[in-house]
Motif scaffolding. Structure first.
Motif, PDB file in Angstrom:
ATOM      1  N   LEU A  10      -5.726  -1.437  -5.684  1.00 21.00           N
ATOM      2  CA  LEU A  10      -6.383  -1.558  -4.293  1.00 21.00           C
ATOM      3  C   LEU A  10      -7.674  -0.603  -4.440  1.00 21.00           C
ATOM      4  O   LEU A  10      -7.548   0.637  -4.614  1.00 21.00           O
ATOM      5  N   VAL A  11      -8.658  -1.131  -4.048  1.00 22.92           N
ATOM      6  CA  VAL A  11     -10.066  -0.408  -4.249  1.00 22.92           C
ATOM      7  C   VAL A  11     -10.737  -0.807  -2.820  1.00 22.92           C
ATOM      8  O   VAL A  11     -11.180  -1.718  -2.551  1.00 22.92           O
ATOM      9  N   LYS A  12     -10.695   0.287  -2.000  1.00 21.85           N
ATOM     10  CA  LYS A  12     -11.301   0.058  -0.526  1.00 21.85           C
ATOM     11  C   LYS A  12     -10.513  -1.102  -0.052  1.00 21.85           C
ATOM     12  O   LYS A  12      -9.354  -1.039  -0.097  1.00 21.85           O
ATOM     13  N   ASP A  13     -11.192  -2.099   0.382  1.00 20.54           N
ATOM     14  CA  ASP A  13     -10.414  -3.369   0.811  1.00 20.54           C
ATOM     15  C   ASP A  13      -9.907  -4.384  -0.168  1.00 20.54           C
ATOM     16  O   ASP A  13      -9.393  -5.466   0.334  1.00 20.54           O
ATOM     17  N   THR A  18       0.811  -1.150  -0.047  1.00 23.87           N
ATOM     18  CA  THR A  18       0.078  -0.102  -0.007  1.00 23.87           C
ATOM     19  C   THR A  18       0.776   1.118   0.042  1.00 23.87           C
ATOM     20  O   THR A  18       0.514   2.425   0.089  1.00 23.87           O
ATOM     21  N   ASN A  19       2.050   0.801  -0.264  1.00 22.31           N
ATOM     22  CA  ASN A  19       3.198   2.216  -0.049  1.00 22.31           C
ATOM     23  C   ASN A  19       2.572   3.610  -0.964  1.00 22.31           C
ATOM     24  O   ASN A  19       2.835   4.501  -0.611  1.00 22.31           O
ATOM     25  N   ASP A  20       2.234   3.004  -2.258  1.00 15.78           N
ATOM     26  CA  ASP A  20       2.038   4.243  -3.034  1.00 15.78           C
ATOM     27  C   ASP A  20       0.295   4.486  -3.322  1.00 15.78           C
ATOM     28  O   ASP A  20       0.070   5.019  -4.193  1.00 15.78           O
ATOM     29  N   SER A  21      -0.231   3.982  -2.361  1.00 13.33           N
ATOM     30  CA  SER A  21      -1.825   3.640  -2.650  1.00 13.33           C
ATOM     31  C   SER A  21      -2.329   4.735  -1.860  1.00 13.33           C
ATOM     32  O   SER A  21      -2.041   4.902  -0.969  1.00 13.33           O
ATOM     33  N   ILE A  22      -3.724   5.426  -2.362  1.00 16.45           N
ATOM     34  CA  ILE A  22      -4.414   6.286  -1.898  1.00 16.45           C
ATOM     35  C   ILE A  22      -5.936   5.696  -1.811  1.00 16.45           C
ATOM     36  O   ILE A  22      -6.202   4.871  -2.643  1.00 16.45           O
ATOM     37  N   PRO A  23      -6.651   6.133  -0.933  1.00 17.48           N
ATOM     38  CA  PRO A  23      -8.077   5.555  -1.044  1.00 17.48           C
ATOM     39  C   PRO A  23      -8.521   5.826  -2.519  1.00 17.48           C
ATOM     40  O   PRO A  23      -8.511   6.846  -2.820  1.00 17.48           O
ATOM     41  N   VAL A  24      -9.340   4.936  -2.865  1.00 16.82           N
ATOM     42  CA  VAL A  24      -9.828   5.002  -4.442  1.00 16.82           C
ATOM     43  C   VAL A  24     -11.489   5.220  -4.141  1.00 16.82           C
ATOM     44  O   VAL A  24     -11.989   4.324  -3.311  1.00 16.82           O
ATOM     45  N   SER A  25     -11.996   6.031  -4.680  1.00 18.08           N
ATOM     46  CA  SER A  25     -13.482   6.111  -4.663  1.00 18.08           C
ATOM     47  C   SER A  25     -14.104   5.528  -5.714  1.00 18.08           C
ATOM     48  O   SER A  25     -13.596   5.439  -6.898  1.00 18.08           O
TER      49      SER A  25
END
Ligand code: AKG
Length: 343
Positions: A306-309, A104-111
């Motif tokens: 990664l989308v939500k969980d 998840t290092n480069d991930s941000i929450p995805v709407s």
């Protein structure tokens, strides 16, 4: 790096499991993972809700207790579910390997919906075309010659897009847009809650074909090249689109100076705001106003998002149709710092 692996449902009578494979349910039919988790948690504690594949219409609901899965299956399988808009779910037991570790290092929450991103002028419509229309559009472009770029293939209609100048070759019109695109143009013109949408005559289409894992570098479509509404239809596979806006006082890098490495490690700079949205197949995205003129948009080079969980695997191919109107005079937008006509 360990990614979740989902197995197809076993569907064996009596072979119980704490994990349910639920079809006709997911972001592509307007049900967020949070909503699904909340409905299924009526029957017991839910560990997580995961995409079963890239379709956006099949999920795995994972319970802590096997008995909760049994109760949920009995209560919800093949019955209209009032808490999910009366939708009929098709549920089987599933044997799956849960995600142990996801990078998840480069991930941000995805709407899943555009309004959550808080970017003025950004809109997303799910199921803008039917599955049949999607097949027809893909067949139509596959029948025509593709032009190969370094990592993806493109087709241009109306006017050619020149990647060296990021502008249009206006001296040479390629003629009218082909008739297979007409139903989409008509549907765009029916979008009633947008100023201008009904009047705008879109005259340039770029079709992009991305193999799995291939993304798109950050860019703002050249202001002087195109008018203010840019529509992008996603077909065949999903992707994440990210948006980035530089903080006040930080000068905007030229597209060429943004390397793919920065896209892979976007946290390397703290001078910008980042947002991300999930684009399922058959959805239409609109960039207008601030979203079109002031935010860079790009597609990270990932095979799994990664989308939500959930970890969502990109399809073997994503094809997008970008509809634009070629600009004939200078751009007079309210974002001169991003505007090649005004700077
Ligand atoms: C472009 O062609 O400039 C795009 O931004 C394409 C976006 C997409 O593939 O959805």
């Amino acid at each position: 790096m360990g990614f979740p692996r989902f197995e197809r449902p076993k569907g064996l009578d009596g072979e119980s499991s704490p994990n349910l494979y639920v079809a006709n349910c997911g972001p592509a039919v307007g049900l967020s993972f949070d909503t699904i988790a909340s409905v299924f948690s009526t029957f017991g504690e839910v560990n997580g809700v995961y995409a079963a594949d890239e379709s956006g219409t099949r999920v795995i609901v994972s319970y802590i207790e096997e008995s909760s899965a049994q109760t949920a299956l009995k209560a919800l399988n093949r019955r209209p579910c009032p808490d999910l808009g009366g939708r009929f779910l098709h549920i089987q037991y599933s044997i799956m390997q849960l995600p142990k570790q996801v990078n998840t290092n480069d991930s941000i929450p995805v709407s899943l919906v555009a309004s959550e991103l808080n970017i003025p002028g950004l809109h997303l419509w799910h199921d803008f075309v039917t599955a049949t229309e999607e097949e027809e559009l893909l067949a139509a472009v596959d029948d025509r010659p593709w032009k190969s770029l370094a990592k993806r293939r493109v087709q241009h209609y109306g006017y050619e897009f020149l990647y060296e100048t990021r502008n249009i070759n206006t001296r040479e019109s390629m003629g009218e847009l082909p008739s297979f695109i007409s139903p989409i143009l008509e549907r765009i013109s029916l979008i009633s809650n947008l100023d201008n949408a009904a009047n705008i005559v879109l005259d340039q289409v770029t079709v992009n074909e991305y193999p799995s894992g291939v993304g798109l570098s950050p860019h703002i479509d050249t202001h002087s090249a195109f008018e203010g509404l840019i529509f992008s239809l996603s077909l065949a596979g999903p992707c994440i689109m990210e948006f980035r806006r530089y903080s006040e006082g930080v000068s905007l890098p030229k597209p060429d100076s943004i390397t793919d490495n920065q896209v892979e490690n976007p946290n390397s700079s703290s001078n910008f705001i980042r947002r991300a949205i999930y684009l399922p197949p058959r959805s239409m995205l609109l960039l207008s106003g601030e979203a079109r003129y002031a935010w860079l948009h790009y597609i990270p080079h990932h095979k799994i998002d990664l989308v939500k969980d959930s970890a969502i695997r990109r399809g073997s191919r994503r094809v997008s149709f970008t509809f634009r109107k070629v600009r004939t005079g200078p751009c007079k937008c309210e974002f001169p710092q991003h505007c090649d006509s005004q700077s």
